[in-house]
Every structure is written in structure tokens, then in C-alpha cells.
Design a protein around this motif. Structure first.
Motif, short mmCIF file in Angstrom:
data_model
loop_
_atom_site.label_atom_id
_atom_site.label_comp_id
_atom_site.label_asym_id
_atom_site.label_seq_id
_atom_site.Cartn_x
_atom_site.Cartn_y
_atom_site.Cartn_z
N THR A 1065 0.82 -1.21 0.00
CA THR A 1065 0.00 0.00 0.00
C THR A 1065 0.86 1.27 0.00
O THR A 1065 0.41 2.32 0.44
CB THR A 1065 -0.92 0.01 1.24
OG1 THR A 1065 -0.11 -0.05 2.42
CG2 THR A 1065 -1.87 -1.17 1.22
N LYS A 1066 2.08 1.13 -0.44
CA LYS A 1066 2.98 2.30 -0.43
C LYS A 1066 2.43 3.37 -1.38
O LYS A 1066 2.13 3.10 -2.54
CB LYS A 1066 4.38 1.87 -0.89
CG LYS A 1066 5.46 2.88 -0.52
CD LYS A 1066 6.83 2.30 -0.75
CE LYS A 1066 7.92 3.25 -0.30
NZ LYS A 1066 7.92 3.48 1.15
N PRO A 1067 2.29 4.62 -0.89
CA PRO A 1067 1.72 5.68 -1.73
C PRO A 1067 2.71 6.12 -2.80
O PRO A 1067 3.91 5.86 -2.70
CB PRO A 1067 1.45 6.80 -0.72
CG PRO A 1067 2.47 6.59 0.34
CD PRO A 1067 2.66 5.10 0.45
N PHE A 1125 -1.81 11.71 12.95
CA PHE A 1125 -0.48 11.08 12.90
C PHE A 1125 -0.52 9.61 13.35
O PHE A 1125 0.52 8.98 13.41
CB PHE A 1125 0.50 11.85 13.79
CG PHE A 1125 1.06 13.08 13.14
CD1 PHE A 1125 2.23 13.01 12.39
CD2 PHE A 1125 0.42 14.30 13.26
CE1 PHE A 1125 2.75 14.15 11.80
CE2 PHE A 1125 0.94 15.45 12.66
CZ PHE A 1125 2.11 15.36 11.93
N ARG A 1126 -1.70 9.11 13.68
CA ARG A 1126 -1.88 7.72 14.13
C ARG A 1126 -0.94 7.39 15.30
O ARG A 1126 -0.25 6.37 15.31
CB ARG A 1126 -1.63 6.73 12.98
CG ARG A 1126 -2.81 6.61 12.02
CD ARG A 1126 -2.48 5.75 10.84
NE ARG A 1126 -2.15 4.37 11.22
CZ ARG A 1126 -1.60 3.48 10.40
NH1 ARG A 1126 -1.28 3.83 9.17
NH2 ARG A 1126 -1.34 2.26 10.81
N SER A 1143 -5.07 4.52 7.40
CA SER A 1143 -4.91 3.31 8.20
C SER A 1143 -4.26 2.18 7.41
O SER A 1143 -3.78 1.21 7.99
CB SER A 1143 -6.26 2.85 8.75
OG SER A 1143 -7.14 2.54 7.68
N THR A 1144 -4.24 2.32 6.08
CA THR A 1144 -3.63 1.27 5.25
C THR A 1144 -2.15 1.52 4.99
O THR A 1144 -1.47 0.67 4.43
CB THR A 1144 -4.37 1.17 3.90
OG1 THR A 1144 -4.20 2.39 3.19
CG2 THR A 1144 -5.85 0.90 4.12
N LEU A 1145 -1.67 2.70 5.39
CA LEU A 1145 -0.30 3.08 5.08
C LEU A 1145 0.66 2.68 6.19
O LEU A 1145 0.28 2.50 7.35
CB LEU A 1145 -0.20 4.60 4.88
CG LEU A 1145 -1.05 5.21 3.76
CD1 LEU A 1145 -0.94 6.73 3.81
CD2 LEU A 1145 -0.62 4.70 2.40
N ASP A 1149 5.54 6.27 5.96
CA ASP A 1149 5.00 6.89 4.75
C ASP A 1149 3.99 7.98 5.09
O ASP A 1149 3.92 9.01 4.41
CB ASP A 1149 4.32 5.82 3.87
CG ASP A 1149 5.33 4.85 3.27
OD1 ASP A 1149 6.48 5.28 3.05
OD2 ASP A 1149 4.99 3.68 3.07
N LEU A 1150 3.19 7.76 6.14
CA LEU A 1150 2.20 8.75 6.54
C LEU A 1150 2.87 9.97 7.17
O LEU A 1150 2.58 11.11 6.79
CB LEU A 1150 1.22 8.11 7.54
CG LEU A 1150 0.30 9.09 8.28
CD1 LEU A 1150 -0.66 9.76 7.30
CD2 LEU A 1150 -0.47 8.37 9.38
N ARG A 1151 3.75 9.74 8.13
CA ARG A 1151 4.27 10.84 8.95
C ARG A 1151 5.25 11.74 8.20
O ARG A 1151 5.32 12.94 8.49
CB ARG A 1151 4.89 10.27 10.22
CG ARG A 1151 3.84 9.68 11.16
CD ARG A 1151 4.44 8.86 12.29
NE ARG A 1151 3.39 8.31 13.15
CZ ARG A 1151 3.61 7.44 14.13
NH1 ARG A 1151 4.84 7.00 14.37
NH2 ARG A 1151 2.61 6.99 14.86
N VAL A 1152 6.00 11.18 7.24
CA VAL A 1152 6.92 12.05 6.49
C VAL A 1152 6.15 12.97 5.54
O VAL A 1152 6.70 13.96 5.06
CB VAL A 1152 7.95 11.23 5.69
CG1 VAL A 1152 8.84 10.43 6.61
CG2 VAL A 1152 7.27 10.32 4.67
#
Length: 1339
Positions: A1065-1067, A1125-1126, A1143-1145, A1149-1152
Motif C-alpha cells: 500500500t505504499k503511496p 499522525f496515528r 490506516s492502510t499506510l 509513509d504517513l508521517r513524512v
């Protein structure tokens, strides 16, 4: 805590010597797990206060009259404190060694009895056996009494030094605090002082060892004559080598300590700044930093371990090598080998093995390492102290308190006179009942002024006079671990009426009413269960509760709360309860300035305006312009402030007050699907550390072994170990064969009667006067075999002996190196696993567990695994193999011994199991009672300015002594219980050697025992005296030390956050594309199955939109950021960024993809460059550009090292506002499509706030910006305003539209600000609205 009365005090002499008084404790420990309440009270002479005062007295004397070096010596102070008792105990140690040498002398006589059995009376044999028995029983009684008393001295040195260091900590100046760090202080108080525990034990052997050697050499000279010189040469060579190794070990210890300091400092930074690290996705780079520090440290540890391996090998081989040199020289000179001669050498040298082989090397090693530790601690103890005399009139009650400054100037860095003064020529005369507001831009000297009044900042010029008791509220509120009431009372007596008034005035009533336990609700370290505003109000209540205080200093207290609460506090507390007191309030909130008596305006450390609101206006001083103008160069104050060691805050958790109550209440009963171990470490309100029970599990050992080496290495090590024991036993067995072979040859020789008997090899002649005795050395003539009349092959026996001895030494040395390599490798991997687990654990783990508790694992526990476990494990394994070999050899030689071995062995197995039931609990208690000491120290460092301002150092010293006394109570049990066990093991050994001696006399004829066989089994049996108990105690100590392994393994089994990266699931690389954010029915809590602090939140944020988030304190604003930021997984719903569900990341990947400027600015020790660009991604030009945009470029250029300027721990040598600007610079460099600002401008002045807002609008105009703010003017120009309350979305629309609803939530918030300010904000909102829609219509 109430401990049990100490039964040792009432014990008789027999009970005292045999430790019989501990029997009841062991009986209890067998039936149940021991708790802290089961420990015994300390004797007054063992208490922390008593022993600290004794050392402090001599340390103060050293400071007054230093030695020739001109510096006070801690080592000399320690010596003066304990030398008398130490020297008296030396006589007891000497008696112990006399008994140790007596045993082999009696054995030699017994062997000679067997060699001359035909001519000696039988009672001689029984007499010698009885003498062996008596010596073997008395020796352990004296030995354990001596060792306990020496260990007690070591304990006192350690504990008194720790207490002395803590007292010093309370007196450190701000400049001194910049020269050290929390990690270094904890390392000094854990690893360095641990050397003192072992120093006194072995120190006497530095003189007793040589004395024993002289006595033994004298006896052996009469046996082997000149051949002894070869043995002395080997012994001296080994001793010189050990001294050289000891010196080198001291140097390595010094280097290792510095590297350990660095690792602990980095680890402490990670722990205290974990939320910042997680939100920036910096886990991997910080893990690399710690890994590099650990790798460098381990290289030194490996070098010192190789030296320890050599020393361990020498200990077991010294007697063999010395015997080897003597016998070969003896034979080469024509001597003959007999049983009495061989085993007199072996037995006597064996008696020296402990004192010279082990204890001298340990004495040298611990002496050099203790000297290094002393120097490190001494360096800390002579750091500069803050001037306690300058405020000597302060904190004295006065009917007419006042504060008077006359041309007062001060600066933090007095050693840099070229720098600008922090405060310049300030004059003020403040009388009782006055309210003074201090205003100014970031870094103008506001906090420094309060620091000068509390005594933290000393005067350079001018005068300062203060009369009255001071109460102080720091800019970053300090909350310590305890209940809310304990934080407010702060050691004062509880007065319910006054307490209620204070709570009401500080707007805490509603918060406390909804908590189940009210003000008795526990808050963790740094106030984990409180929001930022709640912490600020608790800190304010603490200051206000001091009824006898006359002067109240409040550093920007109102910036952390919303407008309504700020108004309540100002009118009901500052201008209410405190109306008749002197109040000095740092603030930049215009709405309160009219109600202040006088206003002091500071700029670059100077007073540019001072008077009432009306007086300033009449004089032409425009307050609005002063606070808002963008002056000539947009400079912040360039006073480089050595600020306070502030609380090492984490990102504040906000929740509705009712949710806070529910949160705290449910934390204790919350369940989870995770493992029991994990839940225990994530349960809030656990003031006590989780402690394992029962035996150390087998999986702990297996995991330790698996991490140490692979299967091939382990199999090889087992084979080498078995070979070492076979060769070790064969060495002496071959000597027995050699001597027996020679005697058999003599008997078979037809001319055997012409040979002199072995006892005739030396004769004594008396001269005529009878006054002198001369040796008639006929040994080399009378005992030399004529080669023509004999065929005895001496060369064959000699060559085999050489091969066995050389092989034995090589194999044992190889085994020792393999063993230490294996142990160090396991420690390396354990540290890596623990640190990685810590980094990946949920942020809630760090809220619940105090930093001191976590650092205890990384400092003390890792120290035990790296330095203490490997040698203990080596001793246990080698001695166990040796004892098993001796028992087998003895049983084969004299099978009647089996009838003694079986019951003794059964008793030994039972005794060890019985002992371990209790000793494991004691060791675990020792570990858990140690953590509060470090936590208290860490907490003290965080709140040091507050502690000193309130003058509660005495209470904090008492608390430290209480914590240390509790730990000492566990240490007392640890020492005495180990000697209880050791004594009983030695008595088993005494019974065994006594039985062997008597059975040899009784069964000699029946079994046809030869003198060589008797000598062999008796010598080996004698070697077991103290060795058995040492080995078995080491086995118990290994299990005790394995509790440190167990504690670390508990941490690397912690539950982990979601994966860092998920390939499936990498964006895309350019995600987020535009910054669109959607909250779809989002519910969020801070732990699984906990109360929701966000409830069904639904909102859509358009690309590039600027959103302002407002709400009362505890409305859920920061929780919104935590969900984005989960920091914990969502309970329900989903958040989408540019259409991708977060939630899938992977978390990285999310935080950067999101930049954040947190509420509490977290900086790290190191250079300015490292704090802006931690991992060297950007060029210097980019860094300067970012600094210019946050108005810090000129300031940094004014520093001598500019970007390479060193920053103190937590960045405490910069003002809070400057730290926040540095965090802004980070965000500007990152340039992500989404920026989150969490009340990041709360601690900066309005002018700087406006500059920052202007920078944000310019730099992030093509980004989505979410700004959480208490200052409405900060977000009034936002595209839309989100109003939160109780975790729900109350309103979400454009500011102007929200203000049209006069009864709306946002409109009501505006009303609380004040009419004039409300009109200004409404006008601004309308202006922006009109401009926007006019532009749209025109377009």
C-alpha cells in the motif's frame, strides 16, 4: 513504607556469625513471593542520611584544604571516612588467610604419614585429619564475617557518594547544568558508583597476598631449594602482567564511561522527545545514532573483556604454571619427584590461588576502575554552584515585602565577556500589593528577569534586594509523578478551606469534580493524564497555595489556557486571592495590561518603558505598536540565555475533563488482546514497576544463548570446555602417576635400600652455639639416580607433563575468550532489540513509564549484562566443571566417599533450590527499588528551578534518602542472604574434606591407597574449600543477574505500533498531491478499548486550505493531531489524505508526508545545525534561508560558532520562544503539502507571532495548514474555523459566518476576550471575508 524490625539487632553471637537470624525470611520466601514490606529496617548506621553526612564532612574539609594539586580529592575524602574500620577488618582478613594456608600444611603432614606409615603411629593420621577438619570449619565462619563487613563498607561508599551527588545536583548553577546531562548523571549514579561495591572486598589482598606468598615460599624453599626461584619468576611475571592489565583496564574504563555517557544521553533524548521523533518519522536515523554510539562503546567493552578473559584464565592456571616451572627446574637440577613433594607444592600454591590468582587481580582491576570513577564523580562534585547567598533575605517572611533593583545587570555566560548582557541596568522598586506585567518580544529577557529574582541568574553590576518569600510558576509547568494534591501541596500542610479557595481561583474545580478520585488522582511523570492547560493550572495552584509567600513570579502562565479560563484566573486568582501580594506576571496578552498596576517593557535586556498603562500612553509609549511592530531588522533578542533545565515535556494529550476522568478511571481496568506482559507495561497508574515472580524462566536463558552465538559456535565451545576440564584434572593426575611411578621403580630396584627415604632429603644441622639452623642440602647428590643402575624414564613423564600443561593453558585461554565473546555478543544484540522495541512501542508506553525507569534498563541493567554477568557466568561454569571432576576422581579413588557424597549432594541440591526461592525475589526487589532513585533524580533535574524557588531542597533530599534507604534495605538482604547461603555451602565442603581425610586414614589398608592417590584427592578436596561456595554463589548470582536479562527481554517483547512501511500500500512518491483531508466518522482514543476523546468526527478540508482549530482547554484539539499522525489506531472511521485511507499506510509513509510544529518545542543536545537538519540533508544556504524566514538568522550569526553552536540538553540555553522558532525552521525546510501547528506560538510575543503567521502564509500558501491556537487573532484570517468541544465538532465554517450566529460557540469564545478585542477580531474577519468574495466576484 513500614519495614519489619531487623532481627539481626537481637541476634546472639552464634546467630550473628552463622546468619541464623535470616532463617525466618527464607522460610517465608519459600512459601510466597516476597514484597517490599517483608524487608528489614536498616540499622541507623546504614541509613543514607547518616553515611552521607560522614562523607560530606570529609568532602567539605577537602574543599577547604585541598591537597598539593590544589583540587579536593574525593578518593581522599572516602579514605578518611572509612579507613579506621577498614584497617581493623584487615586483621580479620589476615586470620582468614592463615587458616587457608594451614589446611594444605596439615594435608602435607598427612601425606607424609602415609609415606612413613610403617614407622608412624596411627593416631598421627587421625590428629592430622582432625586438624584439617577444625581448620575447614573455622575458615568459612571467619571468611564470611569478614567479607560481609567489607561489602558493607563498599555499600556505604556507594550510597554515600550517590547521596552526595544528589545534594550537589540541587546546588548546580545553570552553567554547570550545560556541562552535563541527565543521562551522564544517571550513568554516574548507576555504573560508576557500582565499582565501589567491590573495591573494599579485595583491597586488603594487595598486602595480604604478598605476605602469604612469602610464607608459602619459605616453606617451599625447604622442599625444593633453588628450584623455587623459577616458580617465583613465573609468579612475578604473572603479577606484573596483571598490574599492567589493571592499568590498561582503568584507561579502558575511563574511555568506556565517556562512551556510555553519550549512549545514555542519546537514549534519554529519544525517550523524552519520543513524540517529536515519531511525528517526524525519525526513528531510523535516531536508532542509527544510538547504534553507532553503542558500537563504539562495545569495541571498548570487547577490549576489556579480552583482558578479563586472560585474568580468568590466569586465575585457574596460575598454580599449575607455577608448579610446572618449579618441578621442571627441580627435575632438571637432578631432583626426584615424590608424592609429598609434589602435593606440598600443589597444595600450598593452591592455597594462594584465591588470594593471588583472583583477589589480587580483582583488587588491581577494581582499584584502577574505581580511581577512574572517583575522578569522574569528583569532576561533577566540583562543578560551579549557584549563589545561595544572593537571595538570603528572600523567603523570609516580612510584614513589608519588597523587590528593589538598582542598575541591575546580569548575563548567563559570564565566561564570555564579549557577549551582550542578558539584562542591562534594570531599576525597579516594587512594593507590596503591586501587580507588574513584564512584556517584550521573544528573547527580550523576560524569563531571565524572573530567574534573576529567584536567584538563578547572578548579578554582574548593580544591586538586588528582596524581602519576602518567593513563589514561582515556570513557563513550562513542571508536574512530578504523584497525585494532583501532592503536586499542589508540594510538601505544605493540607488546609482544606484554603485549598478549596485556591482550586476555585485556579479554575480547577470542574476538572477535579469529574475525576473519580478527585485531587487524589495520580498523574504520571510530566503529568501524563493532564492536558497542557491543566498542567499550567496545577503549577499555578502550587504557587498560590503557599499562603505564607509574599512575592509571586508567574512566567507566561496565561498563554497555555483558553481565553475564558485566562480571564477567570486573572480576575479571581492573580487579582483576587493574590491581590495583596507582590505579583510579577510575564505576559504579552494586551487584554490584561490595563488591569496591571505597572507595566515593564523589555527590549534586548533593557527597560524601554516602565509605568502604569495610562502613564505609558501619556509618555507617548505605544503598547500596541511595541508588541506588534516589525522593527528595523525583525530581530529577536540576542541574549544567549543559559535557560533552565526545563521539564522534558512530551506532546500533551488533551481530552475533555470528563473524558480525562473516565480515561484515568478506566486505565486500571482496561483489557487488551495483547500479552499479559505487554498489558502490565501499558497500564496507567502503575506507580510501582512491574516485577516478575518465581524462577527465571528457561526461555530467558535460551533466548540469551541464541542471541550470543550460532549452533556451530556453541557446540565448539562445549567441546573446548570439556577438553579444558579433562586437561585440568589430568595435569595433577599425571604428577601423581609420575611420583607413584618413581616410587614403584625404587621398590623394584635391587638397590632401593641404599636410597634415602624421602623424609631424609633435607636434614637440619645445628651449629655449636645452637643459635643457628642451616640446611644440609643433600637432595641433589643423595637423591640423584645413577643412570647406569636404573631404567626409570624421567624424560617420558616430563614430556607428557609439558604437553598436558601447555595444552591446558591454551585450551583454557581459548575457552575464556570464546565465553566472553559469546556473552558480549548476546549483550550487543539484546540492547539492539530492546532499543528497537522501545522506538516502535506506542507513545502511551512513554507516558506511563517514567524516564528514569526506562533509563534504568539502559544503564544499570545493561551494565550488569556487559560487565558483571560474563565473569560470573565464567566462574560458575568452570568451578562447576572442576567440582564435578573432583567428586568423580575422589569417588573412583576411594569409593567409600560415595556414601558421603550422596547425602551431601542431595542436601546441596535442596539448599540451592531453597535459597533461590528467596534470593530471586530479593534481587528483583533490588532492581525495582533502584528505579525510584533514578526517577526522583530525573524529576528533580526537570523541575530544579521550581524546587529552588520554593526552597524545598530539604524535602527533596529527604525523599531521595527515603528512596535510597528502601533500596539499601533490599541490598542489605542481598548481601546477608548470599553469605547465609555461602556459609552453608562451605560447611558442606568442610564436611566433605573431613570425611575424605578420615576415610583415607581408616580405609588406607583396605583400599591399598598410595601416598600419591591420597595427596591427589586431598589436594583437590582442599581446593574446594571456599571454591564450592564461590562457584555455587556465582551460580545463584548468575540467576540473579539474569533478572537483568529478564527485565530487558520484557521490554523487547513490548507491543509494537503498525509497520513503518507496507510495500503493498505504499503511496506514490509525490503523495500527497494537493493536501485534501477528510475525517469520516472518526473516533479516537489513546489506548485500545479506552474512552473516545474524538467522537464521530466528520469534516472535509480542501487542498491548500488554512484551518484554525479552537476550543476550550481539553476540547480534543491535540487529539485531532494525534489521530492524524496515528499515535494510536483509530477506534472507528477513517481519515483520507488525497483519497488514500491513512490506516492502510505504513507509519513512516504517513508521517513524512506531514510537517508538524508541536506545542512543546523539543530540541536535542548537539549543534544548532543538527537541530534544524538532524541528518545533514540540506545545504548551509538552505539552513540560513530557513532561519531568516523565522527571524533567527541575525541572532544565530551573532553567536561565535553560528550553526555549530552547541545546544544544551532540551535546548535549555535558548528561550522557549527561540526553541519554537527553530522548530518552525525545521518545518520550512521539510516543505510538505500538509502542515500542522499545535499552539506553537503560545510562548512567543504578538509581534513574533504575526511575523510567523506572515511567513506561514507566504511559505505554505500552496499547502494545507491546520493551526491549533488559544489566540484567536492567530487564526482569525483562516479560511475556516473548526470549533471542538467534548471531542465533537461544534462548528466548522468561515470565521465571519460563524460570528453571525451571536449565540454560537465561536461567537461566545470571542465574547470572553473583551469588547474592544472582540470588535477588532470581528472587523478583521469581515475585512477578510469581504476581500475574498469581492475578489471572487471581480474574478
Amino acid at each position: 513504607m513500614t519495614l519489619k524490625p531487623n532481627t539481626m539487632k537481637k541476634s546472639n553471637i552464634f546467630s550473628y556469625i552463622t546468619f541464623w537470624w535470616l532463617n525466618d525470611l527464607f522460610a517465608e520466601g519459600r512459601n510466597r513471593t516476597l514484597q517490599e514490606a517483608d524487608m528489614y529496617e536498616l540499622d541507623p548506621s546504614d541509613r543514607s542520611e547518616e553515611i552521607c553526612n560522614k562523607l560530606e564532612k570529609h568532602w567539605e574539609s577537602e574543599k577547604e584544604k585541598p591537597g598539593k594539586t590544589g583540587k579536593p580529592s574525593l578518593l581522599r575524602a572516602i579514605t578518611k571516612t572509612y579507613v579506621n574500620k577498614f584497617m581493623v577488618l584487615g586483621t580479620l582478613g589476615l586470620f582468614t588467610e592463615i587458616l587457608r594456608i594451614a589446611i594444605p600444611i596439615f594435608i602435607i603432614q598427612l601425606i607424609r604419614y602415609f609415606e612413613n606409615k610403617d614407622t608412624s603411629p596411627t593416631w598421627h593420621g587421625y590428629a592430622y585429619a582432625a586438624a584439617i577438619t577444625f581448620s575447614s570449619i573455622i575458615l568459612p565462619l571467619v571468611y564470611h564475617l569478614y567479607f560481609y563487613q567489607m561489602q558493607r563498607i563498599g555499600w556505604h561508599i556507594r550510597a554515600s557518594t550517590c547521596a552526595l551527588m544528589y545534594k550537589k545536583t540541587l546546588r548546580l548553577s545553570r552553567r554547570s547544568l550545560q556541562q552535563t546531562s541527565t543521562g551522564q548523571i544517571i550513568n554516574l549514579g548507576s555504573s560508576d558508583v557500582a565499582r565501589f561495591d567491590f573495591l573494599p572486598i579485595f583491597l586488603h589482598y594487595l598486602w595480604m597476598g604478598p605476605l602469604e606468598c612469602i610464607a608459602v615460599w619459605y616453606i617451599l624453599w625447604q622442599e625444593v631449594g633453588m628450584a623455587l626461584l623459577a616458580g617465583i619468576g613465573v609468579f612475578l611475571l604473572i603479577t606484573i602482567t596483571q598490574i599492567s592489565i589493571g592499568r590498561q583496564f582503568g584507561k579502558l574504563r575511563s574511555a568506556t564511561a565517556v562512551l556510555t555517557d553519550k549512549r545514555i544521553r542519546l537514549t534519554n533524548e529519544v525517550i523524552t522527545g519520543i513524540r517529536t521523533i515519531k511525528m517526524h518519522a525519525w526513528e531510523e536515523p535516531f536508532a542509527k545514532l544510538v547504534e553507532d554510539a553503542r558500537r563504539t562503546e562495545v569495541m571498548k567493552i570487547i577490549q576489556s573483556s579480552s583482558m578479563k578473559a586472560f585474568n580468568s584464565c590466569i586465575y585457574f592456571c596460575q598454580e599449575k604454571l607455577t608448579t610446572f616451572a618449579i618441578l621442571l627446574t627441580f627435575v632438571a637440577m637432578g631432583g626426584t619427584i615424590t608424592a609429598s613433594k609434589v602435593f606440598s607444592i600443589v597444595g600450598l600454591l593452591n592455597a594462594l590461588r584465591l588470594s593471588t590468582g583472583m583477589f589480587i587481580s580483582l583488587a588491581i582491576e577494581h582499584t584502577f576502575s574505581s580511581i577512574v570513577s572517583c575522578k569522574r564523580i569528583q569532576k561533577y562534585l566540583i562543578l560551579e554552584e549557584y549563589d545561595t547567598e544572593q537571595n538570603k533575605d528572600a523567603n523570609e517572611s516580612s510584614c513589608q515585602p519588597f523587590v528593589k533593583l538598582q542598575n541591575f545587570s546580569a548575563m548567563w555566560e559570564t565566561d564570555k565577556p564579549h557577549r551582550k548582557k542578558t539584562l542591562q541596568y534594570i531599576s525597579a522598586d516594587i512594593k507590596n500589593g503591586e501587580l507588574i506585567a513584564v512584556i517584550g518580544s521573544v528573547g527580550s529577557g523576560k524569563s531571565s528577569l524572573l530567574s534573576a529574582l529567584t536567584g538563578e541568574l547572578s548579578a554582574l553590576d548593580g544591586t538586588k534586594k528582596i524581602k519576602g518569600k518567593i513563589s514561582y510558576v515556570d513557563q513550562l509547568p513542571w508536574i512530578f509523578s504523584g497525585t494532583i494534591r501532592e503536586n499542589i501541596l508540594f510538601g505544605s500542610e493540607y488546609d482544606s478551606k484554603w485549598y478549596t479557595q485556591v482550586i476555585t481561583a485556579c479554575s480547577l474545580s470542574q476538572d477535579l469534580n469529574v475525576l473519580k478520585d478527585g485531587d487524589l488522582t495520580p498523574v504520571g511523570e510530566r503529568g501524563l493524564t493532564l492536558s497542557g492547560g491543566q498542567k499550567a493550572r496545577v503549577a499555578l495552584a502550587r504557587a498560590v497555595y503557599r499562603k505564607d509567600a509574599d512575592i509571586f513570579l508567574m512566567d507566561d502562565t496565561l498563554s497555555s489556557v483558553d481565553t475564558a479560563v485566562a480571564n477567570h484566573i486573572f480576575h479571581h486568582c492573580i487579582n483576587g486571592l493574590l491581590l495583596k501580594k507582590i505579583r510579577i506576571l510575564v505576559t504579552n496578552q494586551m487584554s490584561f495590561l490595563k488591569d496591571c498596576g505597572r507595566i515593564m517593557a523589555l527590549k534586548e535586556g533593557r527597560v524601554v518603558g516602565f509605568g502604569s498603562y495610562e502613564e505609558l500612553l501619556d509618555s507617548g509609549f505605544d503598547l500596541v505598536t511595541f508588541l506588534n511592530k516589525n522593527d528595523e531588522a525583525n530581530k529577536t533578542d540576542q541574549s544567549f540565555r543559559l535557560g533552565s533545565r526545563t521539564v522534558e515535556h512530551t506532546f500533551n494529550t488533551e481530552s475533555d475533563t470528563r473524558q480525562s476522568a473516565y480515561y484515568i478511571d478506566k486505565l486500571k481496568t482496561a483489557t487488551s488482546t495483547e500479552s499479559t506482559t505487554s498489558n502490565e507495561y501499558l497500564s496507567v497508574g502503575n506507580k510501582e514497576e512491574v516485577r516478575a515472580q518465581g524462577s527465571v524462566k528457561r526461555r530467558v536463558y535460551l533466548n540469551y544463548f541464541r542471541l550470543g552465538a550460532n549452533t556451530i559456535f556453541m557446540v565448539t565451545m562445549i567441546i573446548v570446555s570439556l577438553a579444558s576440564h579433562v586437561l585440568y584434572i589430568m595435569n595433577d593426575w599425571w604428577l601423581a602417576e609420575w611420583s607413584q611411578g618413581f616410587e614403584n621403580h625404587i621398590k623394584k630396584s635391587s638397590n632401593s635400600n641404599s636410597l634415602p627415604k624421602p623424609t631424609e632429603l633435607f636434614t637440619l644441622e645445628e651449629d655449636g652455639s645452637g643459635s643457628s639452623v642451616n640446611l644440609n642440602r643433600t637432595i641433589f647428590s643423595a637423591n640423584t639416580i645413577d643412570e647406569k643402575s636404573t631404567e626409570f624414564d624421567t624424560k617420558f613423564y616430563r614430556n607428557i607433563y609439558i604437553i598436558i600443561t601447555v595444552s591446558m593453558f591454551i585450551i583454557i585461554l581459548l575457552r575464556a575468550n570464546m565465553h566472553f565473546y559469546f556473552c558480549i555478543s548476546s549483550g550487543i544484540r539484546m540492547h539492539a532489540k530492546m532499543f528497537n522495541a522501545i522506538l516502535k512501542s506506542p507513545s502511551r508506553f512513554f507516558d506511563i513509564n517514567p524516564a528514569g525507569r526506562i533509563l534504568n534498563r539502559f544503564s544499570k541493567d545493561m551494565c550488569e549484562i556487559d560487565e558483571f554477568l560474563p565473569p560470573r557466568f565464567w566462574d560458575f561454569l568452570f568451578i562447576t566443571g572442576f567440582i564435578v571432576s573432583v567428586i568423580i576422581l575422589t569417588a573412583v579413588t576411594n569409593y567409600f566417599v560415595v556414601f558421603i557424597v550422596i547425602p551431601l549432594g542431595a542436601y546441596f541440591v535442596w539448599l540451592r533450590k531453597y535459597y533461590l526461592h528467596t534470593s530471586r525475589d530479593i534481587k528483583r526487589l533490588e532492581g525495582t527499588t533502584r528505579s525510584p532513585i533514578f526517577s526522583h533524580l530525573s524529576s528533580t533535574l526537570q523541575g530544579l528551578p521550581t524546587v529552588r524557588a520554593f526552597r524545598v531542597e530539604k524535602q527533596f533530599k529527604e525523599k531521595y534518602h527515603q528512596n535510597q534507604n528502601l533500596h539499601s534495605a533490599s541490598w542489605f538482604l542481598f548481601l546477608t542472604s548470599s553469605h547465609w547461603f555461602g556459609l552453608r555451602l562451605d560447611l558442606i565442603t568442610a564436611i566433605f574434606i573431613s570425611a575424605v581425610a578420615f576415610l583415607c586414614v581408616v580405609c588406607a589398608s583396605l583400599l591399598n591407597l598410595t601416598p600419591g592417590e591420597v595427596g591427589l584427592i586431598l589436594t583437590f578436596s582442599a581446593g574446594m574449600v571456599t571454591l564450592l561456595q564461590w562457584g555455587v554463589r556465582q551460580s545463584a548470582e548468575v540467576e540473579n543477574l539474569m533478572t537483568s536479562v529478564e527485565r530487558i527481554q520484557q521490554y523487547y517483547r513490548l507491543p509494537s505500533e503498525a509497520a513503518s512501511e507496507i510495500e503493498a500500500t505504499k503511496p506514490p512518491a509525490d503523495w500527497p498531491f494537493c493536501g485534501r483531508i477528510q475525517f469520516n466518522k472518526v473516533s479516537f482514543s489513546y489506548f485500545k478499548n479506552g474512552p473516545n476523546v474524538l467522537k464521530e468526527v466528520c469534516l472535509r478540508i480542501k487542498p491548500n486550505e488554512k484551518i484554525g482549530v479552537v476550543g476550550r482547554t481539553g476540547a480534543g484539539k491535540t487529539s485531532l493531531v494525534a489521530a492524524l499522525f496515528r499515535l494510536n489506531e483509530l477506534e472507528n472511521g477513517e481519515i483520507y489524505i488525497d483519497g488514500i485511507p491513512i490506516s492502510t499506510l505504513g507509519l513512516k509513509d504517513l508521517r513524512v508526508a506531514i510537517s508538524v510544529i508541536p506545542q512543546d518545542p523539543i530540541l536535542f543536545a548537539g549543534t544548532m545545525r543538527r537541530n534544524i537538519d538532524p541528518f545533514d540533508i540540506y545545504t548551509d544556504d538552505k539552513l540560513w534561508e530557513a532561519l531568516a524566514k523565522v527571524q533567527l538568522a541575525d541572532f544565530v550569526k551573532s553567536l561565535s560558532l553560528q550553526l555549530n553552536t552547541e545546544m544544551a540538553e532540551t535546548g535549555s540555553n535558548f528561550s522557549v520562544g527561540q526553541r519554537q522558532l527553530i522548530c518552525f525552521a525545521r518545518a520550512i525546510l521539510a516543505k510538505t503539502k500538509i502542515l500542522v501547528i499545535d499552539e506553537a506560538t503560545a510562548n512567543v510575543d504578538m509581534r513574533t507571532d504575526q511575523l510567523i503567521q506572515s511567513t506561514i502564509r507566504e511559505e505554505f500558501k500552496h499547502c494545507t495548514v491546520i493551526t491549533i491556537a488559544h489566540r484567536i487573532n492567530t487564526v482569525i484570517d483562516s479560511d475556516r474555523i473548526l470549533v471542538l468541544g467534548g471531542g465533537l465538532v461544534k462548528e466548522f465554517d468561515e470565521p465571519y459566518k460563524l460570528l453571525q450566529n451571536k449565540n454560537g460557540y465561536f461567537a461566545n469564545i470571542i465574547k470572553t476576550i473583551g469588547c474592544q478585542e472582540a470588535k477588532i477580531l470581528e472587523s478583521e474577519a469581515k475585512r477578510i471575508y469581504d476581500k475574498k468574495y469581492l475578489l471572487d466576484n471581480h474574478t
